[in-house]
Design a protein around this motif. Structure first.
Motif, PDB file in Angstrom:
ATOM      1  N   LYS A  96     -80.282 -30.943-110.759  1.00 33.51           N
ATOM      2  CA  LYS A  96     -81.657 -31.208-110.324  1.00 33.51           C
ATOM      3  C   LYS A  96     -81.934 -32.675-110.034  1.00 33.51           C
ATOM      4  CE  LYS A  96     -83.459 -27.224-112.820  1.00 33.51           C
ATOM      5  NZ  LYS A  96     -84.219 -26.773-113.995  1.00 33.51           N
ATOM      6  N   LYS A  97     -81.147 -33.575-110.601  1.00 32.20           N
ATOM      7  CA  LYS A  97     -81.343 -35.009-110.364  1.00 32.20           C
ATOM      8  C   LYS A  97     -80.478 -35.547-109.225  1.00 32.20           C
ATOM      9  CE  LYS A  97     -82.868 -36.109-115.018  1.00 32.20           C
ATOM     10  NZ  LYS A  97     -82.649 -36.914-116.221  1.00 32.20           N
ATOM     11  N   ASN A  98     -79.654 -34.695-108.623  1.00 30.00           N
ATOM     12  CA  ASN A  98     -78.789 -35.124-107.536  1.00 30.00           C
ATOM     13  C   ASN A  98     -79.539 -34.976-106.207  1.00 30.00           C
ATOM     14  OD1 ASN A  98     -76.786 -35.598-105.641  1.00 30.00           O
ATOM     15  ND2 ASN A  98     -75.228 -34.443-106.751  1.00 30.00           N
ATOM     16  N   ARG A 151     -79.950 -27.698-116.362  1.00 27.97           N
ATOM     17  CA  ARG A 151     -80.077 -28.982-115.660  1.00 27.97           C
ATOM     18  C   ARG A 151     -79.777 -28.826-114.172  1.00 27.97           C
ATOM     19  NH1 ARG A 151     -76.143 -31.983-119.629  1.00 27.97           N
ATOM     20  NH2 ARG A 151     -75.035 -30.279-118.701  1.00 27.97           N
TER      21      ARG A 151
END
Length: 163
Positions: free
Chosen positions: A122-124, A153
């Protein structure tokens, strides 16, 4: 240029490791914290080789897709059977080759005309955008891997081929 490999012997492993170097450095540091950085990288690459040889390439229907530019491996991904389609794994572009469109060309040309899933952290943000740009839609806020494990995640994307 696109290269597809269904057997370990069809892959130049050292060129592939150039693409995955950054990830292998991170994996090696996490898995082998008491070793030097050079040893960490070597051990991570050995683990990767063993996984490909003993696990990935033994799965019927699994294959590697590699984008080659100027004779060098610049981007790569793995595909293997998953649910009612295929799962994209380990989409990576060598750091010095990023922002040149290689991952997009790879995703657009390497994927067959069928349902394709992909799990993305999700943070990429670059990978999230890439998947959306290539026609993938987010279908779940978690990833369920082939072995049944769940990662909250990551989210799951799906691209459904339509003519």
């Amino acid at each position: 240029m696109l290269k597809l490999a269904t057997r370990m012997g069809e892959v130049n492993f050292y060129s592939l490791m150039d693409v995955y170097r950054e990830g292998n450095e991170e994996t090696g540091a996490r898995a082998y914290p008491n070793c030097s950085p050079a040893e960490q990288l070597l051990l991570a690459e050995q683990d990767f080789y063993q996984y490909l040889r003993e696990v990935f390439f033994t799965v019927p229907g699994a294959y590697y897709a590699i984008w080659i530019a100027d004779g060098k491996y610049v981007s790569a991904l793995r595909l293997e059977p998953y649910k009612d389609g295929l799962l994209v794994e380990a989409v990576e572009t060598a750091p010095e080759q990023r922002k040149k469109g290689y991952a997009e060309m790879l995703l657009r040309t390497a994927l067959p005309a069928q349902k394709i899933y992909s799990h993305v952290h999700k943070k990429n943000i670059p990978s999230l955008r890439l998947h959306e740009k290539c026609g993938f839609r987010r279908i779940s806020e978690q990833a369920v891997y082939i072995d049944g494990s769940v990662n909250s995640r990551c989210c799951t994307f799906c691209r459904v081929y339509s003519e």
